[in-house]
Design an enzyme around this catalytic site. Structure first.
Site, short mmCIF file in Angstrom:
data_model
loop_
_atom_site.label_atom_id
_atom_site.label_comp_id
_atom_site.label_asym_id
_atom_site.label_seq_id
_atom_site.Cartn_x
_atom_site.Cartn_y
_atom_site.Cartn_z
N ASP A 196 3.59 4.98 67.11
CA ASP A 196 3.59 3.80 67.96
C ASP A 196 2.55 3.96 69.07
O ASP A 196 1.71 3.08 69.31
CB ASP A 196 5.00 3.63 68.55
N LYS A 216 4.92 17.70 66.58
CA LYS A 216 5.20 18.52 67.76
C LYS A 216 6.15 19.64 67.31
O LYS A 216 7.20 19.88 67.93
CB LYS A 216 5.84 17.63 68.86
N TYR A 267 13.32 6.17 66.95
CA TYR A 267 13.54 4.73 67.05
C TYR A 267 14.71 4.22 66.21
O TYR A 267 14.90 3.01 66.10
CB TYR A 267 12.26 3.97 66.67
N ASP A 280 -0.10 16.07 71.45
CA ASP A 280 -0.82 15.94 72.74
C ASP A 280 -2.30 16.28 72.57
O ASP A 280 -3.17 15.58 73.08
CB ASP A 280 -0.16 16.77 73.86
MG MG Z 1 3.90 -0.52 69.52
#
Ligand code: MG
Ligand code: NAI
Length: 338
Positions: free
Chosen positions: A233, A175, A123, A209
């Protein structure tokens, strides 16, 4: 003693739920010195700037804000106020406690805290298109930026949070099997910090996952979870969904220089001004703010009163299947605190 707090009512349902929350926080008997400031569309209307200097100055002084949701104007050049605040005050930790309230959501035994890195990762917004032939947007590339220092401070925050709040386990979500560097550094740092807490706080790690599936199957296995920006998020909204949705999901954005507490949900323009919004999420964020002020007993009273109002008194807003208005809900919570 009076606690100085920057109060940003925000947009849409913001002013309604902020007024309700203020009433509940004041019912604890604590004194607050509210410095009311504008941001978002309310600020654009008044000053032309979604994040006026006066608001930033107030936060610089109080280092603490209770904030309503802000409408992010679409299609204009305005920067996101939430992102600007995170950057300006280095609010690196996004903390979202998720606890079941009986009568809401599918699970009755969820009690987890998700700690999300708030500034780094995918991000950071470093992305570009690559031209191939005559197609200028043939390829899109995005860079995830993760620093050892950033990993260390968020993971350390999670372990210290666990210790401070008498929690038992921290799960690092990653990950690293595929993203060997960007996510590998996070896991490596997690193991190193975990070693310092050995014997006091248990540690395990899960691949993102699998973590998502485990949260839906057996959410009660989780205690404190810590992860990078984008995974956090997504998982934090998943967590909110486990306990009945946005009306009950609070969050804190915490940094070295300041802390901003808010509900996870947005300004809900579809129900704004109708007096029916659920103020519980912002009230729970207010309780987190009390913890942050070392007023944990008062925070517990607020949390207990909200749960009692929904579970025992069965006073519920529409999003939880009830008929109570914002004000009726707030008054019921105040009655339980008093
Ligand atoms: Mg959010
Ligand atoms: P939203 O969270 O405002 O609304 C989604 C749905 O949930 C709507 O149906 C709404 O009525 C309902 N809802 C949300 N909060 C509720 C509450 N307290 N009680 C009862 N129902 C509630 O998300 P949406 O519509 O995507 O965003 C609206 C605006 O909010 C946008 O401008 C967005 O950018 C902004 N936003 C701001 C945030 C912040 O300031 N932290 C966070 C998320 C969105």
């Amino acid at each position: 003693m009076s606690h100085a707090v920057t109060l940003i009512p925000g947009d849409g349902i913001g002013p309604e739920i902020t007024a309700a929350t203020r009433k509940v926080l004041e019912a604890t008997g604590l004194q607050f010195d509210w410095d009311e400031q504008v941001a978002g569309m309310a600020a654009v209307d008044r000053t032309g700037d979604p994040l006026p200097d006066a608001t930033v100055d107030s936060l610089r002084r109080t280092r603490l804000a209770l904030k309503g949701p802000l409408t992010t104007p679409v299609g204009t050049g305005f920067r996101s106020v939430n992102v600007a605040l995170r950057k300006e005050f280095q609010l690196y930790a996004n903390v979202r406690p998720t606890r079941s309230i009986q009568g809401a959501g599918r699970f009755s035994d969820v009690d987890l805290v998700l700690v999300r890195e708030n500034i780094e990762g995918l991000y950071v917004g470093v992305e570009h298109f690559v031209q191939v032939g005559d197609d200028p947007r043939a390829v899109a590339e995005s860079m995830a930026i993760v620093t050892r220092q950033g990993c260390e401070r968020i993971i350390r925050y999670a372990f210290e949070y666990a210790e401070r709040n008498r929690r038992k386990k921290v799960t690092v979500i990653h990950k690293a099997n595929i993203l060997k560097m960007v996510s590998g550094l996070f896991l490596e740092t997690g193991r190193k910090v975990a070693a310092e807490f050995e014997g006091r706080i248990a540690f395990n790690d899960l691949i993102i996952d699998n973590a998502a599936m485990q949260m839906v199957l057996r959410p009660e296995q989780f205690d404190v979870m810590v992860t990078t920006n984008m995974f956090g998020d997504i998982l934090s909204d998943l967590a909110a969904g486990l306990i009945g949705g946005l009306g009950l999901a609070p969050g804190g954005n915490i940094g070295a220089g300041a802390a901003v507490f808010e509900a996870v949900h947005g300004s809900a323009p579809d129900i704004a001004g109708k007096g029916v919004a659920n103020p519980a999420a912002l009230m729970l964020a207010g309780a987190m703010m009390l913890d942050h002020l070392d007023e944990v007993a008062a925070g517990d009273r607020v949390r207990g009163a909200i749960a009692g109002t929904i579970e025992q008194d069965r006073v519920r807003t529409r999003d939880l299947g009830g008929t109570a208005t914002t004000k009726e809900f707030a008054d019921a919570v105040v009655r339980r605190i008093a």
